[in-house]
Design a protein around this motif. Structure first.
Motif, PDB file in Angstrom:
ATOM      1  N   THR A 257       0.830  -1.211   0.000  1.00  0.00           N
ATOM      2  CA  THR A 257       0.000   0.000   0.000  1.00  0.00           C
ATOM      3  C   THR A 257       0.860   1.254   0.000  1.00  0.00           C
ATOM      4  O   THR A 257       0.655   2.162  -0.819  1.00  0.00           O
ATOM      5  CB  THR A 257      -0.921   0.028   1.232  1.00  0.00           C
ATOM      6  OG1 THR A 257      -1.771  -1.121   1.213  1.00  0.00           O
ATOM      7  CG2 THR A 257      -1.790   1.280   1.235  1.00  0.00           C
ATOM      8  N   ILE A 258       1.830   1.303   0.889  1.00  0.00           N
ATOM      9  CA  ILE A 258       2.621   2.527   1.062  1.00  0.00           C
ATOM     10  C   ILE A 258       3.781   2.605   0.069  1.00  0.00           C
ATOM     11  O   ILE A 258       4.019   3.654  -0.550  1.00  0.00           O
ATOM     12  CB  ILE A 258       3.161   2.617   2.500  1.00  0.00           C
ATOM     13  CG1 ILE A 258       1.999   2.581   3.513  1.00  0.00           C
ATOM     14  CG2 ILE A 258       3.997   3.877   2.677  1.00  0.00           C
ATOM     15  CD1 ILE A 258       0.971   3.684   3.345  1.00  0.00           C
ATOM     16  N   ILE A 259       4.500   1.503  -0.130  1.00  0.00           N
ATOM     17  CA  ILE A 259       5.731   1.587  -0.920  1.00  0.00           C
ATOM     18  C   ILE A 259       5.451   1.565  -2.417  1.00  0.00           C
ATOM     19  O   ILE A 259       6.139   2.238  -3.196  1.00  0.00           O
ATOM     20  CB  ILE A 259       6.718   0.483  -0.480  1.00  0.00           C
ATOM     21  CG1 ILE A 259       7.078   0.702   1.005  1.00  0.00           C
ATOM     22  CG2 ILE A 259       7.982   0.528  -1.325  1.00  0.00           C
ATOM     23  CD1 ILE A 259       7.954  -0.357   1.610  1.00  0.00           C
ATOM     24  N   ASP A 260       4.443   0.802  -2.859  1.00  0.00           N
ATOM     25  CA  ASP A 260       4.054   0.903  -4.273  1.00  0.00           C
ATOM     26  C   ASP A 260       3.600   2.325  -4.590  1.00  0.00           C
ATOM     27  O   ASP A 260       3.859   2.859  -5.671  1.00  0.00           O
ATOM     28  CB  ASP A 260       2.923  -0.074  -4.600  1.00  0.00           C
ATOM     29  CG  ASP A 260       3.383  -1.525  -4.662  1.00  0.00           C
ATOM     30  OD1 ASP A 260       4.562  -1.780  -4.373  1.00  0.00           O
ATOM     31  OD2 ASP A 260       2.558  -2.394  -4.997  1.00  0.00           O
ATOM     32  N   GLY A 268       6.504   9.692 -11.134  1.00  0.00           N
ATOM     33  CA  GLY A 268       5.698  10.771 -11.679  1.00  0.00           C
ATOM     34  C   GLY A 268       4.290  10.355 -12.058  1.00  0.00           C
ATOM     35  O   GLY A 268       3.559  11.113 -12.711  1.00  0.00           O
ATOM     36  N   LEU A 269       3.881   9.145 -11.639  1.00  0.00           N
ATOM     37  CA  LEU A 269       2.535   8.658 -11.955  1.00  0.00           C
ATOM     38  C   LEU A 269       1.506   9.196 -10.958  1.00  0.00           C
ATOM     39  O   LEU A 269       0.308   9.175 -11.222  1.00  0.00           O
ATOM     40  CB  LEU A 269       2.510   7.122 -11.950  1.00  0.00           C
ATOM     41  CG  LEU A 269       3.420   6.450 -12.987  1.00  0.00           C
ATOM     42  CD1 LEU A 269       3.451   4.935 -12.765  1.00  0.00           C
ATOM     43  CD2 LEU A 269       2.970   6.769 -14.400  1.00  0.00           C
ATOM     44  N   VAL A 270       1.988   9.627  -9.787  1.00  0.00           N
ATOM     45  CA  VAL A 270       1.138  10.244  -8.767  1.00  0.00           C
ATOM     46  C   VAL A 270       1.794  11.577  -8.382  1.00  0.00           C
ATOM     47  O   VAL A 270       2.991  11.614  -8.097  1.00  0.00           O
ATOM     48  CB  VAL A 270       1.008   9.349  -7.514  1.00  0.00           C
ATOM     49  CG1 VAL A 270       0.200  10.050  -6.431  1.00  0.00           C
ATOM     50  CG2 VAL A 270       0.371   8.014  -7.876  1.00  0.00           C
ATOM     51  N   ASN A 348      -7.522   2.251   1.806  1.00  0.00           N
ATOM     52  CA  ASN A 348      -8.319   1.984   0.603  1.00  0.00           C
ATOM     53  C   ASN A 348      -8.248   3.149  -0.387  1.00  0.00           C
ATOM     54  O   ASN A 348      -8.245   2.941  -1.608  1.00  0.00           O
ATOM     55  CB  ASN A 348      -9.770   1.701   0.986  1.00  0.00           C
ATOM     56  CG  ASN A 348      -9.949   0.344   1.633  1.00  0.00           C
ATOM     57  OD1 ASN A 348      -9.080  -0.528   1.508  1.00  0.00           O
ATOM     58  ND2 ASN A 348     -11.052   0.141   2.324  1.00  0.00           N
ATOM     59  N   ASP A 349      -8.187   4.362   0.136  1.00  0.00           N
ATOM     60  CA  ASP A 349      -8.054   5.533  -0.745  1.00  0.00           C
ATOM     61  C   ASP A 349      -6.723   5.496  -1.503  1.00  0.00           C
ATOM     62  O   ASP A 349      -6.667   5.783  -2.708  1.00  0.00           O
ATOM     63  CB  ASP A 349      -8.139   6.827   0.078  1.00  0.00           C
ATOM     64  CG  ASP A 349      -9.558   7.155   0.538  1.00  0.00           C
ATOM     65  OD1 ASP A 349     -10.506   6.556  -0.016  1.00  0.00           O
ATOM     66  OD2 ASP A 349      -9.707   8.004   1.443  1.00  0.00           O
ATOM     67  N   ILE A 350      -5.658   5.149  -0.781  1.00  0.00           N
ATOM     68  CA  ILE A 350      -4.339   5.068  -1.423  1.00  0.00           C
ATOM     69  C   ILE A 350      -4.340   3.957  -2.479  1.00  0.00           C
ATOM     70  O   ILE A 350      -3.830   4.147  -3.598  1.00  0.00           O
ATOM     71  CB  ILE A 350      -3.242   4.824  -0.362  1.00  0.00           C
ATOM     72  CG1 ILE A 350      -3.057   6.076   0.490  1.00  0.00           C
ATOM     73  CG2 ILE A 350      -1.922   4.412  -1.022  1.00  0.00           C
ATOM     74  CD1 ILE A 350      -2.104   5.898   1.658  1.00  0.00           C
ATOM     75  N   ILE A 351      -4.904   2.777  -2.129  1.00  0.00           N
ATOM     76  CA  ILE A 351      -4.939   1.668  -3.082  1.00  0.00           C
ATOM     77  C   ILE A 351      -5.737   2.034  -4.321  1.00  0.00           C
ATOM     78  O   ILE A 351      -5.329   1.738  -5.461  1.00  0.00           O
ATOM     79  CB  ILE A 351      -5.510   0.398  -2.401  1.00  0.00           C
ATOM     80  CG1 ILE A 351      -4.521  -0.121  -1.346  1.00  0.00           C
ATOM     81  CG2 ILE A 351      -5.797  -0.690  -3.440  1.00  0.00           C
ATOM     82  CD1 ILE A 351      -5.094  -1.184  -0.434  1.00  0.00           C
ATOM     83  N   ALA A 352      -6.871   2.704  -4.143  1.00  0.00           N
ATOM     84  CA  ALA A 352      -7.698   3.094  -5.287  1.00  0.00           C
ATOM     85  C   ALA A 352      -6.932   4.032  -6.221  1.00  0.00           C
ATOM     86  O   ALA A 352      -6.996   3.897  -7.452  1.00  0.00           O
ATOM     87  CB  ALA A 352      -8.991   3.758  -4.798  1.00  0.00           C
ATOM     88  N   LEU A 353      -6.199   4.986  -5.643  1.00  0.00           N
ATOM     89  CA  LEU A 353      -5.408   5.895  -6.463  1.00  0.00           C
ATOM     90  C   LEU A 353      -4.258   5.155  -7.155  1.00  0.00           C
ATOM     91  O   LEU A 353      -3.940   5.421  -8.323  1.00  0.00           O
ATOM     92  CB  LEU A 353      -4.862   7.030  -5.600  1.00  0.00           C
ATOM     93  CG  LEU A 353      -4.138   8.156  -6.351  1.00  0.00           C
ATOM     94  CD1 LEU A 353      -5.098   8.876  -7.287  1.00  0.00           C
ATOM     95  CD2 LEU A 353      -3.522   9.151  -5.363  1.00  0.00           C
ATOM     96  N   SER A 354      -3.652   4.187  -6.440  1.00  0.00           N
ATOM     97  CA  SER A 354      -2.565   3.394  -7.029  1.00  0.00           C
ATOM     98  C   SER A 354      -3.072   2.561  -8.202  1.00  0.00           C
ATOM     99  O   SER A 354      -2.400   2.450  -9.233  1.00  0.00           O
ATOM    100  CB  SER A 354      -1.930   2.491  -5.966  1.00  0.00           C
ATOM    101  OG  SER A 354      -1.289   3.245  -4.957  1.00  0.00           O
ATOM    102  N   VAL A 355      -4.252   1.955  -8.041  1.00  0.00           N
ATOM    103  CA  VAL A 355      -4.826   1.157  -9.129  1.00  0.00           C
ATOM    104  C   VAL A 355      -5.017   2.023 -10.370  1.00  0.00           C
ATOM    105  O   VAL A 355      -4.642   1.650 -11.486  1.00  0.00           O
ATOM    106  CB  VAL A 355      -6.168   0.524  -8.691  1.00  0.00           C
ATOM    107  CG1 VAL A 355      -6.902  -0.053  -9.900  1.00  0.00           C
ATOM    108  CG2 VAL A 355      -5.926  -0.569  -7.654  1.00  0.00           C
ATOM    109  N   LYS A 356      -5.572   3.196 -10.172  1.00  0.00           N
ATOM    110  CA  LYS A 356      -5.875   4.083 -11.301  1.00  0.00           C
ATOM    111  C   LYS A 356      -4.608   4.630 -11.960  1.00  0.00           C
ATOM    112  O   LYS A 356      -4.477   4.619 -13.193  1.00  0.00           O
ATOM    113  CB  LYS A 356      -6.755   5.234 -10.814  1.00  0.00           C
ATOM    114  CG  LYS A 356      -7.116   6.240 -11.909  1.00  0.00           C
ATOM    115  CD  LYS A 356      -7.942   7.385 -11.335  1.00  0.00           C
ATOM    116  CE  LYS A 356      -8.212   8.454 -12.410  1.00  0.00           C
ATOM    117  NZ  LYS A 356      -8.950   9.606 -11.861  1.00  0.00           N
ATOM    118  N   ASN A 357      -3.678   5.109 -11.149  1.00  0.00           N
ATOM    119  CA  ASN A 357      -2.526   5.834 -11.697  1.00  0.00           C
ATOM    120  C   ASN A 357      -1.281   4.985 -11.918  1.00  0.00           C
ATOM    121  O   ASN A 357      -0.413   5.369 -12.704  1.00  0.00           O
ATOM    122  CB  ASN A 357      -2.153   7.000 -10.771  1.00  0.00           C
ATOM    123  CG  ASN A 357      -3.155   8.124 -10.808  1.00  0.00           C
ATOM    124  OD1 ASN A 357      -4.328   7.895 -11.072  1.00  0.00           O
ATOM    125  ND2 ASN A 357      -2.706   9.337 -10.545  1.00  0.00           N
TER     126      ASN A 357
END
Length: 449
Positions: A257-260, A268-270, A348-357
């Protein structure tokens, strides 16, 4: 379940018990597990396997190896903190049996180190590529020749089950694979069931499966030695989790969750603004604002927040485990620890943003598409050659292909079709991303001679 059994030092092939109070504290059995894993060939191959970005040449992007080392460090911390609480609650574990808080940390660290050891090249898409080769690809021709559970093993190829096999399977001259302690194997088993029935309940332990049919007998032996609770009926095999498996899972959840997310920021993806908004929600109770404001680079600011976030999540995971320890021992806690965390919404907010970006970024998708083609081609070529050789029908091309297999994969004594198919799946799963690409180019005549 009880901790005396759950902390078993027994190893495959042992005739008697190994007692903790008789252990050499300078060479503790659980620490031997860690050493055996880190020196193993499957672990070394993780240095060139995808964590987030397949075939990435960027030096700060994590591989499976760096991810596994980080999960192990987090797991050790969680394990030690939990161990301290358990020893305080059950003092006889120390006074009578000799267990120490650090034993818990050592077990969780070793199991965490190995948690991705069975993952094939190209990340989770690699698992799907193997499964779909059999489900909808050329491997579908084998379905009628296999039992229902054997077929499910292949069409839902699972890195966790593959990992258990790599750690424990016997081969000529090597009894019991790495011969890890049963406690470490128990902590490794995130999904202690076979591939069918598939997701029979919403229990986190039933989400996936943890062993192939080839490893069923030994899996049951380990589970029963540890006193794990059976939760299946009839001929189906499944158990409630070993309590320390919750800690391994929590360490993995925290790290990816945190390191990805940190990788995505550095790539630069986030954007940093998003990163600050999301991470500060996790660390608002512990952040030193003047210290943070003194940091002048994005890398340093994100690194500081990442360290604080991991610390917050470690302490919270320990709290959730200790509060629910009795339910966990009774097999009545069907959740991941992070599902009951006070930070669940933020994670969950971080994971959702990671999935998208990140996970669905163009770069990741393009390389996963290439990975599919590579894995399915390798499976097709080597399965055909291996089966032809078994039936005495190998062409010269088949024999040339088989000469490319490592020595330990050359033995074609697999009487069962299922064993032969799984044998080649094991081989492909152990390839690194780079090895798989090079082999694919060779087979397709693209390698420069």
């Amino acid at each position: 379940m009880n901790w005396e059994q759950l902390l078993s030092l027994k190893r495959q092939g042992d005739k008697g018990k190994r007692l903790r109070k008789e252990q050499d504290d300078t060479r503790l059995g659980f620490e031997v597990d860690y050493d055996r894993i880190i020196f193993s060939a499957p672990f070394r191959s993780l240095q060139d396997k995808t964590q987030v970005i397949p075939l990435s040449k960027t030096d700060f992007v994590h591989t499976r190896l760096t991810h596994s080392l980080e999960v192990s460090v987090v797991g050790r911390s969680i394990g030690r903190l939990v161990g301290k609480k358990i020893i305080e609650k059950y003092p006889h574990l120390k006074e009578v049996h000799g267990y120490q808080p650090n034993d818990f940390g050592a077990i969780v660290a070793a199991a965490s180190l190995a948690h991705d050891i069975g993952n094939p090249p190209f990340g989770h898409s690699g698992e799907k590529a193997i499964g779909e080769y059999f489900k909808i690809g050329n491997g579908k021709i084998f379905q009628d020749q296999l039992s229902e559970k054997e077929w499910q093993d292949l069409i839902d190829f699972e890195g966790n089950a593959n990992g258990f096999s790599l750690l424990s399977a016997t081969r000529p001259g090597i009894e019991g694979g790495l011969r890890l302690s049963y406690a470490t194997l128990g902590a490794f088993m995130k999904y202690p069931k076979e591939s069918l029935p598939k997701k029979p309940t919403k229990n986190i332990a039933d989400k996936k499966y943890g062993f192939f049919q080839t490893d069923k007998i030994f899996f049951e032996e380990v589970a029963k030695e540890l006193g794990m609770i059976s939760n299946k009926t009839g001929s189906d095999v499944g158990f409630e989790r070993h309590p320390l498996a919750y800690l391994v899972e929590a360490a993995d959840d925290i790290c990816y969750t945190i390191i990805d997310f940190e990788d995505g920021i550095n790539l630069g993806l986030v954007s940093e603004d998003f990163a600050l908004e999301y991470l500060i929600k996790l660390v608002k109770d512990s952040i030193d604002t003047p210290k943070f404001n003194a940091l002048t680079t994005k890398e340093d600011r994100i690194s500081y927040l990442r360290a604080l976030a991991i610390g917050s999540l470690i302490n919270d995971a320990v709290k959730v485990f200790v509060e629910n320890e009795e339910l966990i021992l009774q097999g009545k806690f069907p959740y991941a620890l992070t599902e009951k965390s006070k930070y669940t919404v933020q994670m969950n907010d971080i994971i959702a943003l990671s999935v998208k970006n990140i996970y669905q970024s163009r770069e990741v998708i393009e390389k996963e598409v290439v990975g599919y083609q590579i894995i399915q081609t390798l499976l097709d070529k080597f399965i055909t050659a291996f089966n032809n050789k078994f039936h005495g029908e190998a062409s010269n091309y088949d024999n040339l292909l088989l000469k490319m297999l490592p020595e330990k994969f050359l033995h074609n004594d697999k009487e069962s079709l299922y064993h032969r198919l799984l044998h080649i799946c094991h081989y492909v799963s152990l390839l690194t991303d780079g090895n798989a690409l090079e082999l694919f180019n060779t087979i397709n005549g693209r390698k420069k001679l």
